[in-house]
Design an enzyme around this catalytic site. Sequence first.
Site, PDB file in Angstrom:
ATOM      1  N   THR A 225     -93.311  58.305   0.988  1.00  0.00           N
ATOM      2  CA  THR A 225     -92.152  57.872   0.191  1.00  0.00           C
ATOM      3  C   THR A 225     -92.261  56.429  -0.275  1.00  0.00           C
ATOM      4  O   THR A 225     -91.494  56.009  -1.154  1.00  0.00           O
ATOM      5  CB  THR A 225     -90.869  57.955   1.043  1.00  0.00           C
ATOM      6  OG1 THR A 225     -91.065  57.125   2.201  1.00  0.00           O
ATOM      7  CG2 THR A 225     -90.577  59.389   1.469  1.00  0.00           C
TER       8      THR A 225
ATOM      9  N   CYS B  72     -97.268  55.033   0.968  1.00  0.00           N
ATOM     10  CA  CYS B  72     -97.150  56.099   1.969  1.00  0.00           C
ATOM     11  C   CYS B  72     -96.466  57.276   1.275  1.00  0.00           C
ATOM     12  O   CYS B  72     -96.393  57.291   0.039  1.00  0.00           O
ATOM     13  CB  CYS B  72     -96.421  55.630   3.236  1.00  0.00           C
ATOM     14  SG  CYS B  72     -94.691  55.184   3.030  1.00  0.00           S
TER      15      CYS B  72
ATOM     16  N   HIS C 221     -84.086  31.869 -10.342  1.00  0.00           N
ATOM     17  CA  HIS C 221     -84.638  32.879  -9.432  1.00  0.00           C
ATOM     18  C   HIS C 221     -85.380  32.229  -8.264  1.00  0.00           C
ATOM     19  O   HIS C 221     -85.439  32.779  -7.173  1.00  0.00           O
ATOM     20  CB  HIS C 221     -85.549  33.837 -10.190  1.00  0.00           C
ATOM     21  CG  HIS C 221     -84.852  34.501 -11.331  1.00  0.00           C
ATOM     22  ND1 HIS C 221     -83.779  35.345 -11.158  1.00  0.00           N
ATOM     23  CD2 HIS C 221     -85.026  34.391 -12.678  1.00  0.00           C
ATOM     24  CE1 HIS C 221     -83.340  35.749 -12.328  1.00  0.00           C
ATOM     25  NE2 HIS C 221     -84.073  35.184 -13.276  1.00  0.00           N
TER      26      HIS C 221
ATOM     27  N   ASP D  46    -101.263  55.226   4.003  1.00  0.00           N
ATOM     28  CA  ASP D  46    -101.491  56.212   5.065  1.00  0.00           C
ATOM     29  C   ASP D  46    -101.993  57.494   4.388  1.00  0.00           C
ATOM     30  O   ASP D  46    -102.316  57.491   3.183  1.00  0.00           O
ATOM     31  CB  ASP D  46    -100.223  56.424   5.912  1.00  0.00           C
ATOM     32  CG  ASP D  46     -99.126  57.177   5.175  1.00  0.00           C
ATOM     33  OD1 ASP D  46     -99.273  57.434   3.946  1.00  0.00           O
ATOM     34  OD2 ASP D  46     -98.114  57.523   5.813  1.00  0.00           O
TER      35      ASP D  46
ATOM     36  N   HIS E 106     -88.052  38.335 -11.237  1.00  0.00           N
ATOM     37  CA  HIS E 106     -86.889  37.793 -10.527  1.00  0.00           C
ATOM     38  C   HIS E 106     -87.124  37.577  -9.029  1.00  0.00           C
ATOM     39  O   HIS E 106     -86.587  36.637  -8.455  1.00  0.00           O
ATOM     40  CB  HIS E 106     -85.675  38.720 -10.703  1.00  0.00           C
ATOM     41  CG  HIS E 106     -85.093  38.672 -12.077  1.00  0.00           C
ATOM     42  ND1 HIS E 106     -83.859  39.204 -12.390  1.00  0.00           N
ATOM     43  CD2 HIS E 106     -85.568  38.142 -13.242  1.00  0.00           C
ATOM     44  CE1 HIS E 106     -83.596  39.012 -13.670  1.00  0.00           C
ATOM     45  NE2 HIS E 106     -84.623  38.387 -14.221  1.00  0.00           N
TER      46      HIS E 106
HETATM   47  C1  RB5 Z   1     -95.954  60.555   6.901  1.00  0.00           C
HETATM   48  O1  RB5 Z   1     -95.737  61.910   7.076  1.00  0.00           O
HETATM   49  C2  RB5 Z   1     -94.725  59.916   6.238  1.00  0.00           C
HETATM   50  O2  RB5 Z   1     -93.718  59.783   7.179  1.00  0.00           O
HETATM   51  C3  RB5 Z   1     -95.108  58.568   5.655  1.00  0.00           C
HETATM   52  O3  RB5 Z   1     -96.115  58.735   4.715  1.00  0.00           O
HETATM   53  C4  RB5 Z   1     -94.006  57.798   4.941  1.00  0.00           C
HETATM   54  O4  RB5 Z   1     -93.389  58.584   3.967  1.00  0.00           O
HETATM   55  C5  RB5 Z   1     -93.064  57.077   5.804  1.00  0.00           C
HETATM   56  O5  RB5 Z   1     -92.144  56.382   5.329  1.00  0.00           O
END
Ligand code: RB5
Length: 145
Positions: A67, A65, A133, A8, A98
């Site tokens: 996080t 994304c 595994h 994203d 694994h």
């Molecule tokens: C977008 O702002 C953010 O929510 C997305 O990139 C991600 O971190 C979601 O898990």
Amino acid sequence: MKIGIGSDHGGFELKEHIKEYLEKNNIEYVDYGTKGKDSVDYPDFGKAVAEGVIAGEVERGIVICGTGIGISIVANKVKGIRCALCSDTYSARMSMEHNNANMLALGGRVLGVDLAQEIVEVWLKSNFQGGRHERRVNKISALDC
Ligand code: RB5
């Protein structure tokens, strides 16, 4: 090996860096988007890469994304996907050896570019060890419905 990659807006810059790394190393890839920094919804891109892996368009997928959490959750909803969210190289190696992770998730707002690149490098060079595994991964697959 052909890699599918997607992100994203929160992972866009890191995606572009990882693409450069893949190009330098002559690793083929398909970019499933997003194509710019405009705000988009990570489920659309996690789904696209995951479906590309399952369809056999690409062998493994990398999704990014902010996080790495949202896009890994999405990928893991697709039957047959084992997507590992990694922030260190040891976990990246283990996720292949694994867990036979066919997708890797990264946090574009969490990781520095160099660490992210090392994680990708280690993950791509690692292989599933099978044996005990395999039995465990089969138990994961049995939960797919
Ligand atoms: C977008 O702002 C953010 O929510 C997305 O990139 C991600 O971190 C979601 O898990």
